[in-house]
Design a protein around this motif. Structure first.
Motif, PDB file in Angstrom:
ATOM      1  N   ASP A  41      15.880 -83.394 -38.716  1.00  9.27           N
ATOM      2  CA  ASP A  41      16.611 -83.557 -37.454  1.00  9.27           C
ATOM      3  C   ASP A  41      15.661 -83.710 -36.276  1.00  9.27           C
ATOM      4  N   ASN A  42      16.222 -84.088 -35.143  1.00  9.95           N
ATOM      5  CA  ASN A  42      15.445 -84.111 -33.896  1.00  9.95           C
ATOM      6  C   ASN A  42      14.924 -82.702 -33.636  1.00  9.95           C
ATOM      7  N   GLY A  43      13.642 -82.616 -33.359  1.00  7.62           N
ATOM      8  CA  GLY A  43      13.060 -81.307 -33.046  1.00  7.62           C
ATOM      9  C   GLY A  43      12.724 -80.482 -34.276  1.00  7.62           C
ATOM     10  N   ALA A  44      12.844 -81.087 -35.466  1.00  9.01           N
ATOM     11  CA  ALA A  44      12.571 -80.334 -36.699  1.00  9.01           C
ATOM     12  C   ALA A  44      11.083 -80.022 -36.863  1.00  9.01           C
ATOM     13  N   GLY A  45      10.227 -80.823 -36.214  1.00  6.31           N
ATOM     14  CA  GLY A  45       8.793 -80.556 -36.293  1.00  6.31           C
ATOM     15  C   GLY A  45       7.985 -81.638 -37.008  1.00  6.31           C
ATOM     16  N   LYS A  46       8.615 -82.804 -37.231  1.00 13.23           N
ATOM     17  CA  LYS A  46       7.923 -83.892 -37.955  1.00 13.23           C
ATOM     18  C   LYS A  46       6.678 -84.360 -37.190  1.00 13.23           C
ATOM     19  N   SER A  47       6.884 -84.685 -35.909  1.00 11.65           N
ATOM     20  CA  SER A  47       5.748 -85.196 -35.124  1.00 11.65           C
ATOM     21  C   SER A  47       4.656 -84.144 -35.010  1.00 11.65           C
ATOM     22  N   THR A  48       5.063 -82.899 -34.829  1.00  7.67           N
ATOM     23  CA  THR A  48       4.064 -81.828 -34.709  1.00  7.67           C
ATOM     24  C   THR A  48       3.252 -81.725 -36.002  1.00  7.67           C
ATOM     25  N   LEU A  49       3.940 -81.851 -37.148  1.00  8.67           N
ATOM     26  CA  LEU A  49       3.240 -81.776 -38.434  1.00  8.67           C
ATOM     27  C   LEU A  49       2.238 -82.925 -38.575  1.00  8.67           C
TER      28      LEU A  49
HETATM   29  N1  LIG Z   1       3.313 -79.766 -26.971  1.00 10.37           N
HETATM   30  C1  LIG Z   1       4.408 -79.018 -27.140  1.00 10.37           C
HETATM   31  N2  LIG Z   1       4.609 -77.907 -26.411  1.00 10.37           N
HETATM   32  C2  LIG Z   1       5.717 -77.145 -26.592  1.00 10.37           C
HETATM   33  N3  LIG Z   1       6.684 -77.412 -27.485  1.00 10.37           N
HETATM   34  C3  LIG Z   1       6.533 -78.514 -28.230  1.00 10.37           C
HETATM   35  C4  LIG Z   1       5.401 -79.368 -28.103  1.00 10.37           C
HETATM   36  N4  LIG Z   1       5.526 -80.399 -28.988  1.00 10.37           N
HETATM   37  C5  LIG Z   1       6.681 -80.177 -29.629  1.00 10.37           C
HETATM   38  N5  LIG Z   1       7.300 -79.043 -29.173  1.00 10.37           N
HETATM   39  C6  LIG Z   1       8.557 -78.479 -29.679  1.00 10.37           C
HETATM   40  O1  LIG Z   1       8.419 -78.306 -31.087  1.00 10.37           O
HETATM   41  C7  LIG Z   1       9.628 -78.634 -31.763  1.00 10.37           C
HETATM   42  C8  LIG Z   1       9.370 -79.725 -32.788  1.00 10.37           C
HETATM   43  O2  LIG Z   1       9.150 -80.944 -32.101  1.00 10.37           O
HETATM   44  P1  LIG Z   1       8.732 -82.306 -32.799  1.00 10.37           P
HETATM   45  O3  LIG Z   1       8.477 -83.294 -31.727  1.00 10.37           O
HETATM   46  O4  LIG Z   1       7.612 -82.042 -33.755  1.00 10.37           O
HETATM   47  O5  LIG Z   1      10.030 -82.687 -33.630  1.00 10.37           O
HETATM   48  P2  LIG Z   1      10.395 -84.030 -34.408  1.00 10.37           P
HETATM   49  O6  LIG Z   1      10.871 -83.622 -35.763  1.00 10.37           O
HETATM   50  O7  LIG Z   1       9.259 -84.982 -34.341  1.00 10.37           O
HETATM   51  O8  LIG Z   1      11.625 -84.564 -33.541  1.00 10.37           O
HETATM   52  P3  LIG Z   1      12.130 -86.098 -33.300  1.00 10.37           P
HETATM   53  O9  LIG Z   1      12.938 -86.472 -34.511  1.00 10.37           O
HETATM   54  O10 LIG Z   1      12.985 -85.961 -32.084  1.00 10.37           O
HETATM   55  O11 LIG Z   1      10.934 -86.966 -33.087  1.00 10.37           O
HETATM   56  C9  LIG Z   1      10.630 -78.987 -30.673  1.00 10.37           C
HETATM   57  O12 LIG Z   1      11.367 -77.831 -30.351  1.00 10.37           O
HETATM   58  C10 LIG Z   1       9.739 -79.412 -29.513  1.00 10.37           C
HETATM   59  O13 LIG Z   1      10.393 -79.207 -28.271  1.00 10.37           O
END
Ligand SMILES: Nc1ncnc2c1ncn2[C@@H]1O[C@H](COP(=O)(O)OP(=O)(O)OP(=O)(O)O)[C@@H](O)[C@H]1O
Ligand SMILES: [Mg+2]
Length: 152
Positions: A41-49
């Motif tokens: 889902d959105n915000g699941a943490g994919k980009s962070t990973l």
């Molecule tokens: N630099 C940051 N500082 C604080 N919180 C962050 C940061 N980067 C991401 N987050 C938070 O970490 C969580 C995971 O975000 P992330 O962008 O990894 O999700 P995602 O799975 O890539 O979402 P999407 O599908 O919308 O791209 C979210 O709650 C986001 O707000």
């Protein structure tokens, strides 16, 4: 290393931004030749990973191995040394810069003393960019053209 050693393995990787648990105990392995998708889902943490794997964010805890060797990345250039590269879904080009400058964005080549003086080796970047593009069958008539001047 054996044929069954994962190319990449994550064990219980977490990433906290203050109180936010962006990545919460992720473990998986990528085997040689495998193509792995990460869904959530959105915000699941994919980009962070992906940013952890590419050395942009340090993980809060957990470990990463590449071909059986434990690694820790202090920067994206550390992960690049292990042949990890991120390809963005949008083109992520800087329209005002030319092809070579885009090609070497964030990994610019410098002349002898250039790294100290911030003096870029434009000639080398132009010729290497041209060579690489030719290798994949793309010929750019004018390497100095900015991206905004080129068609798709
Ligand atoms: N630099 C940051 N500082 C604080 N919180 C962050 C940061 N980067 C991401 N987050 C938070 O970490 C969580 C995971 O975000 P992330 O962008 O990894 O999700 P995602 O799975 O890539 O979402 P999407 O599908 O919308 O791209 C979210 O709650 C986001 O707000
Ligand atoms: Mg994302």
């Amino acid at each position: 290393m054996t044929a069954t050693t994962p190319v990449l393995e994550l064990v219980e990787v977490t990433k906290h931004f203050g109180a936010i648990k962006a990545v919460d105990g992720v473990s998986f392995a990528v085997m040689p030749g495998e193509c792995v998708g990460l869904v959530g889902d959105n915000g699941a943490g994919k980009s962070t990973l992906v940013k952890i794997i590419s050395g942009y964010h340090p993980q809060t805890s957990g470990s990463m191995q590449i071909q059986g060797q434990r690694v820790s990345f202090a920067s994206p250039s550390d992960s690049r040394q292990h042949k990890i590269e991120t390809v963005y879904q949008d083109l992520a080009l800087v329209e005002q810069l030319d092809v070579a400058a885009n090609f070497f964005l964030g990994r610019e080549k410098y002349t002898g003393w250039g790294r100290l003086l911030r003096y870029l080796d434009r000639k080398v970047m132009q010729s290497q960019a041209r060579e690489e593009l030719q290798r994949i069958g793309i010929s750019i008539p004018r390497m100095r053209a900015t991206v905004s001047e080129l068609s798709g």
